[in-house]
Design an enzyme around this catalytic site. Structure first.
Site, PDB file in Angstrom:
ATOM      1  N   LYS A 102      76.159  47.196  61.634  1.00  0.00           N
ATOM      2  CA  LYS A 102      75.640  47.905  62.817  1.00  0.00           C
ATOM      3  C   LYS A 102      76.715  48.716  63.521  1.00  0.00           C
ATOM      4  O   LYS A 102      76.432  49.754  64.118  1.00  0.00           O
ATOM      5  CB  LYS A 102      75.012  46.925  63.807  1.00  0.00           C
ATOM      6  CG  LYS A 102      76.056  46.086  64.558  1.00  0.00           C
ATOM      7  CD  LYS A 102      75.716  44.666  64.692  1.00  0.00           C
ATOM      8  CE  LYS A 102      76.964  43.843  64.536  1.00  0.00           C
ATOM      9  NZ  LYS A 102      76.696  42.458  64.238  1.00  0.00           N
ATOM     10  N   VAL A 129      70.162  45.713  62.002  1.00  0.00           N
ATOM     11  CA  VAL A 129      69.495  45.262  63.231  1.00  0.00           C
ATOM     12  C   VAL A 129      68.500  44.157  62.877  1.00  0.00           C
ATOM     13  O   VAL A 129      67.675  44.326  61.985  1.00  0.00           O
ATOM     14  CB  VAL A 129      68.733  46.409  63.935  1.00  0.00           C
ATOM     15  CG1 VAL A 129      68.061  45.906  65.208  1.00  0.00           C
ATOM     16  CG2 VAL A 129      69.661  47.574  64.236  1.00  0.00           C
ATOM     17  N   ILE A 133      64.880  40.526  59.638  1.00  0.00           N
ATOM     18  CA  ILE A 133      63.593  40.954  60.198  1.00  0.00           C
ATOM     19  C   ILE A 133      63.344  42.417  59.847  1.00  0.00           C
ATOM     20  O   ILE A 133      64.192  43.259  60.123  1.00  0.00           O
ATOM     21  CB  ILE A 133      63.572  40.822  61.744  1.00  0.00           C
ATOM     22  CG1 ILE A 133      63.940  39.405  62.169  1.00  0.00           C
ATOM     23  CG2 ILE A 133      62.223  41.242  62.304  1.00  0.00           C
ATOM     24  CD1 ILE A 133      64.131  39.265  63.678  1.00  0.00           C
ATOM     25  N   GLY A 184      79.893  27.666  63.957  1.00  0.00           N
ATOM     26  CA  GLY A 184      80.135  28.877  63.176  1.00  0.00           C
ATOM     27  C   GLY A 184      79.133  29.991  63.441  1.00  0.00           C
ATOM     28  O   GLY A 184      79.022  30.920  62.662  1.00  0.00           O
ATOM     29  N   GLU A 187      80.634  35.119  66.076  1.00  0.00           N
ATOM     30  CA  GLU A 187      81.468  35.925  65.197  1.00  0.00           C
ATOM     31  C   GLU A 187      82.930  35.752  65.594  1.00  0.00           C
ATOM     32  O   GLU A 187      83.232  35.144  66.616  1.00  0.00           O
ATOM     33  CB  GLU A 187      81.034  37.398  65.273  1.00  0.00           C
ATOM     34  CG  GLU A 187      79.770  37.642  64.458  1.00  0.00           C
ATOM     35  CD  GLU A 187      79.333  39.099  64.429  1.00  0.00           C
ATOM     36  OE1 GLU A 187      79.301  39.675  63.351  1.00  0.00           O
ATOM     37  OE2 GLU A 187      79.018  39.642  65.504  1.00  0.00           O
ATOM     38  N   ASP A 198      77.260  43.559  70.901  1.00  0.00           N
ATOM     39  CA  ASP A 198      76.490  43.525  69.655  1.00  0.00           C
ATOM     40  C   ASP A 198      75.050  43.985  69.916  1.00  0.00           C
ATOM     41  O   ASP A 198      74.511  44.845  69.204  1.00  0.00           O
ATOM     42  CB  ASP A 198      76.536  42.086  69.105  1.00  0.00           C
ATOM     43  CG  ASP A 198      75.714  41.900  67.848  1.00  0.00           C
ATOM     44  OD1 ASP A 198      76.196  42.286  66.772  1.00  0.00           O
ATOM     45  OD2 ASP A 198      74.601  41.359  67.938  1.00  0.00           O
ATOM     46  N   LYS A 202      72.862  47.436  68.591  1.00  0.00           N
ATOM     47  CA  LYS A 202      71.560  47.301  67.936  1.00  0.00           C
ATOM     48  C   LYS A 202      70.466  48.058  68.687  1.00  0.00           C
ATOM     49  O   LYS A 202      69.649  48.744  68.068  1.00  0.00           O
ATOM     50  CB  LYS A 202      71.205  45.817  67.787  1.00  0.00           C
ATOM     51  CG  LYS A 202      72.107  45.114  66.747  1.00  0.00           C
ATOM     52  CD  LYS A 202      71.980  43.599  66.824  1.00  0.00           C
ATOM     53  CE  LYS A 202      72.778  42.904  65.721  1.00  0.00           C
ATOM     54  NZ  LYS A 202      72.881  41.442  65.947  1.00  0.00           N
ATOM     55  N   GLY A 299      72.656  35.436  59.423  1.00  0.00           N
ATOM     56  CA  GLY A 299      72.711  34.452  58.342  1.00  0.00           C
ATOM     57  C   GLY A 299      72.748  35.121  56.990  1.00  0.00           C
ATOM     58  O   GLY A 299      72.238  36.223  56.793  1.00  0.00           O
TER      59      GLY A 299
HETATM   60  N1  HSE Z   1      76.706  37.880  65.916  1.00  0.00           N
HETATM   61  C1  HSE Z   1      75.414  38.338  65.513  1.00  0.00           C
HETATM   62  C2  HSE Z   1      74.387  37.410  66.129  1.00  0.00           C
HETATM   63  C3  HSE Z   1      75.301  38.342  64.027  1.00  0.00           C
HETATM   64  O1  HSE Z   1      74.782  36.386  66.696  1.00  0.00           O
HETATM   65  O2  HSE Z   1      73.218  37.691  66.088  1.00  0.00           O
HETATM   66  C4  HSE Z   1      74.251  39.268  63.510  1.00  0.00           C
HETATM   67  O3  HSE Z   1      74.512  40.591  63.821  1.00  0.00           O
END
Ligand code: HSE
Length: 410
Positions: A102, A129, A133, A184, A187, A198, A202, A299
């Site tokens: 992205k 994005v 989905i 985990g 990021e 983030d 998107k 994922g």
């Molecule tokens: N860090 C992003 C999230 C990963 O937590 O959704 C997917 O872009």
């Protein structure tokens, strides 16, 4: 039948997921696009001895760039460098490119889409994005006759996980962030998630898809979740609401407002039930009404699944550019100060006089009080622009302190 040769750049979580799906779902893929899709190269700095792709690892991008047999290049490196120069060079070499990145699409999408058109190839980014989905393809295929009035999404799994835990368990932001990191989910840089960056990229991509114009993500007012506290969720509980991090873009007359912010929503909101690491995207069209897209926003396999579908889309449209995306005309994002919301406001102090003054300061507001809190109260304002809110708040803060302000939609 002919065979398609693919190269993957970046054998991390998503890249290895793509290799896994190409192998495991080879039959479905062949059936779906009428050809075998074979993985020829995997570009990475590392070697991965013993892995299923060890015989295909290359360290030099020019091997891929110069191999005429490779017709589809998958970019799952993340970041801008060297993803951007490699993707650009691949398109210029007449190869289709599929990316999950992205940051790349938000920063260089306009140019990369233009090169793809010029070279009569495709630049696809479904996985950038909402992870697995389907949202990009629905926007340019299924909803292409719609005037899109609004897109609102829970677009970040990490922050949704954190807010869900805070809501359900009454935990503090710091405690849940740590848990998310230990699991985990976060990021490398948690800032990108918790500060809303983030989500900002998107919603910028979705807004550009909906408008057909370039969106500068820096024009989108962005507020993260770091200031949301367990006390906010006590009020939310009493009000029968929750707090979610939204990325929204909305047509208001001729203007487009776009912002990222935590929003207090009621149980009847379509995105209320989007919990944990899941993502949800609500799209409103002028003829369609509301549509909802829900699923795994991140994922390995969910995201790789969207990448593989894009590879197949490229195979099926190998000899032409599928019209999608946006032009170089820049979309004007309206000043966020003119965006209209209700606000949930927490005020320090107690007493009837202060409560009445607070309600009056915002032009008449509903009071919300919790028995468990004896040094503050809250109120819910009516609808007002962000500029009007700021003015009321500044005037009121001459006499009392505002502890919190969250946009409300219920
Ligand atoms: N860090 C992003 C999230 C990963 O937590 O959704 C997917 O872009």
């Amino acid at each position: 039948r002919a065979m398609v040769q693919v190269a993957i750049m970046g054998y991390g979580t998503i890249g290895s997921g793509v290799a896994e799906i190409l192998a495991q779902n080879a039959e479905q893929i062949k059936h779906g696009c009428g050809q075998d899709v074979a993985l020829k190269y995997v570009l990475d700095l590392r070697d991965f001895p013993g892995s299923p792709v060890e015989d295909r690892i290359v360290h030099d991008f020019s091997v891929i760039e110069k191999d005429p047999e490779v017709s589809v290049v998958v970019e799952t490196m993340g970041g801008l460098n060297p993803a951007y120069p490699f993707v650009k060079a691949s398109l210029l070499a007449g190869k289709h490119v599929v990316t999950s990145n992205k940051a790349l699409v938000a920063a260089y999408g306009t140019e990369l889409l233009a090169i793809a058109r010029e070279k009569n190839v495709n630049f696809f980014f479904e996985a950038s994005v909402g992870g697995g989905i389907p949202i990009i393809r629905p926007l340019y295929r299924c909803l292409k006759g719609e005037k899109i009035l609004e897109i609102t999404g829970i677009l970040n799994g990490t922050t949704n996980f954190i807010l869900t835990k805070m809501d359900k368990e009454g935990a503090s932001f710091e405690a849940v962030l740590k848990e998310a990191q230990d699991l985990g989910y976060a990021e490398r840089n948690p800032e990108a998630d918790v500060e809303g960056y983030d989500t900002c990229r998107k919603i910028a991509i979705l807004t550009a898809m909906a408008s057909g114009k370039e969106v500068n993500y820096e024009d989108i007012s962005t507020e993260g979740i770091t200031k949301i506290t367990d006390v906010d969720f006590k009020y939310a509980d009493k009000l029968g609401t929750s707090v979610k991090l939204f990325g929204t873009s909305r047509l208001d007359g001729d203007e487009v407002h776009a912002w990222v912010a935590p929003v207090m929503i009621g149980k009847d909101h379509p995105l209320y039930a989007v919990n944990d690491v899941f993502n949800g995207i609500m799209v409103k069209g002028n003829m369609l009404g509301t549509a909802m897209f829900y699923g795994s926003g991140a994922g390995k396999l969910p995201t790789a699944s969207a990448v593989v579908a894009d590879i197949m889309e490229a195979v099926e449209n190998a000899d032409h550019n599928v019209p999608l995306g946006w032009s170089s005309e820049r979309l004007v994002i309206a000043d966020q100060k003119t965006s209209v919301h209700r606000y949930f406001v927490r005020v320090e102090g107690t007493g009837t006089e202060l409560e009445q003054a607070a309600a009056a300061a915002f032009g008449g507001a509903e009071l919300v009080k919790l028995d468990s809190l004896n040094d503050e109260f809250a109120l819910l304002t009516g609808e007002m622009s962000e500029a009007a809110y700021a003015e009321c708040a500044a005037a009121f803060e001459k006499t009392a302190k505002i502890r919190q302000r969250i946009r409300a939609e219920f």
